[in-house]
Design a protein around this motif. Structure first.
Motif, PDB file in Angstrom:
ATOM      1  N   GLU A  56     -18.538   4.931 -29.524  1.00  0.00           N
ATOM      2  CA  GLU A  56     -18.207   3.490 -30.196  1.00  0.00           C
ATOM      3  C   GLU A  56     -17.715   2.138 -29.484  1.00  0.00           C
ATOM      4  N   PRO A  57     -18.262   1.108 -30.403  1.00  0.00           N
ATOM      5  CA  PRO A  57     -18.834   1.462 -31.746  1.00  0.00           C
ATOM      6  C   PRO A  57     -20.315   1.760 -31.176  1.00  0.00           C
ATOM      7  N   SER A  58     -21.365   1.943 -32.223  1.00  0.00           N
ATOM      8  CA  SER A  58     -22.518   2.198 -32.573  1.00  0.00           C
ATOM      9  C   SER A  58     -22.943   1.293 -32.643  1.00  0.00           C
ATOM     10  N   ILE A  59     -23.853   1.161 -31.751  1.00  0.00           N
ATOM     11  CA  ILE A  59     -25.406  -0.265 -32.677  1.00  0.00           C
ATOM     12  C   ILE A  59     -25.203  -0.374 -33.851  1.00  0.00           C
ATOM     13  N   SER A  60     -25.981   0.593 -34.341  1.00  0.00           N
ATOM     14  CA  SER A  60     -25.955   0.549 -35.616  1.00  0.00           C
ATOM     15  C   SER A  60     -24.864  -0.445 -36.838  1.00  0.00           C
ATOM     16  N   GLN A  97     -34.444   0.080 -39.314  1.00  0.00           N
ATOM     17  CA  GLN A  97     -33.977   0.914 -39.659  1.00  0.00           C
ATOM     18  C   GLN A  97     -32.916  -0.045 -40.296  1.00  0.00           C
ATOM     19  N   ALA A  98     -32.639  -1.525 -39.065  1.00  0.00           N
ATOM     20  CA  ALA A  98     -31.491  -2.730 -39.921  1.00  0.00           C
ATOM     21  C   ALA A  98     -32.692  -3.948 -40.745  1.00  0.00           C
ATOM     22  N   HIS A  99     -33.902  -3.855 -40.283  1.00  0.00           N
ATOM     23  CA  HIS A  99     -35.169  -4.431 -40.854  1.00  0.00           C
ATOM     24  C   HIS A  99     -34.668  -4.301 -42.819  1.00  0.00           C
ATOM     25  N   SER A 100     -35.266  -2.883 -42.809  1.00  0.00           N
ATOM     26  CA  SER A 100     -35.233  -2.225 -43.754  1.00  0.00           C
ATOM     27  C   SER A 100     -33.920  -2.751 -44.892  1.00  0.00           C
ATOM     28  N   ALA A 101     -33.540  -1.968 -43.975  1.00  0.00           N
ATOM     29  CA  ALA A 101     -31.514  -2.375 -45.053  1.00  0.00           C
ATOM     30  C   ALA A 101     -31.373  -3.915 -45.706  1.00  0.00           C
ATOM     31  N   HIS A 102     -32.356  -4.640 -44.563  1.00  0.00           N
ATOM     32  CA  HIS A 102     -31.818  -6.200 -44.659  1.00  0.00           C
ATOM     33  C   HIS A 102     -32.468  -7.275 -44.307  1.00  0.00           C
ATOM     34  N   ASN A 103     -33.483  -7.447 -45.368  1.00  0.00           N
ATOM     35  CA  ASN A 103     -34.320  -8.220 -44.757  1.00  0.00           C
ATOM     36  C   ASN A 103     -35.185  -9.350 -44.977  1.00  0.00           C
ATOM     37  N   ASP A 104     -33.540  -9.558 -44.248  1.00  0.00           N
ATOM     38  CA  ASP A 104     -33.393 -11.501 -44.371  1.00  0.00           C
ATOM     39  C   ASP A 104     -32.547 -11.876 -42.761  1.00  0.00           C
ATOM     40  N   LEU A 105     -32.536 -10.015 -42.011  1.00  0.00           N
ATOM     41  CA  LEU A 105     -31.787 -10.273 -40.777  1.00  0.00           C
ATOM     42  C   LEU A 105     -33.017 -10.894 -40.255  1.00  0.00           C
TER      43      LEU A 105
END
Length: 127
Positions: A56-60, A97-105
């Motif tokens: 840790e820490p993981s990328i996600s 996955q990060a884009h899917s979770a946060h569309n403003d990122l």
């Protein structure tokens, strides 16, 4: 295609991402590299080491922590010598996955270490 507008005040983060190792000293090298880069990269408010596996820490987790801290622009630097499965498949999947979770990122995955132009010249100069 996503169009996202950012102000000059948008907080930025750089994640130095590596595989992760059972050997503590190996992981510490990546943490030290990120700390050294943070001293030079004044455009980035956050510079962190993050790991794909084993530690840790993981990328996600690090992406999520940056997002919760207000970061909306993240650059991932893959500290990998070869364009293997992690670089070709795993890292793009984490970015999606990060884009899917946060569309403003906005997340940019830059060239892995082994793919940098001039790397062979740099190594040869060390010999």
């Amino acid at each position: 295609m996503r169009t996202i507008l950012y102000s000059r005040n948008t907080m930025k983060a750089l994640l130095v991402v590596a595989h992760g190792s059972r050997r503590v000293q190996s992981n510490q090298e990546v943490v030290t590299l990120a700390a050294q880069m943070a001293k030079q990269l004044t455009d980035y408010q956050h510079v962190h080491a993050a790991f794909l596996e084993l530690v840790e820490p993981s990328i996600s987790t690090t992406i999520e922590e940056c997002y919760q801290a207000g970061v909306r622009d993240i650059t991932l630097y893959p500290h990998f010598l070869a364009e293997g499965t992690h670089v070709v498949n795993d890292l793009p999947r984490i970015v999606e996955q990060a884009h899917s979770a946060h569309n403003d990122l906005q997340i940019k995955l830059i060239q892995h270490l082994g793919g940098f132009p001039g790397l062979a010249d740099f190594i040869c100069k060390q010999l």
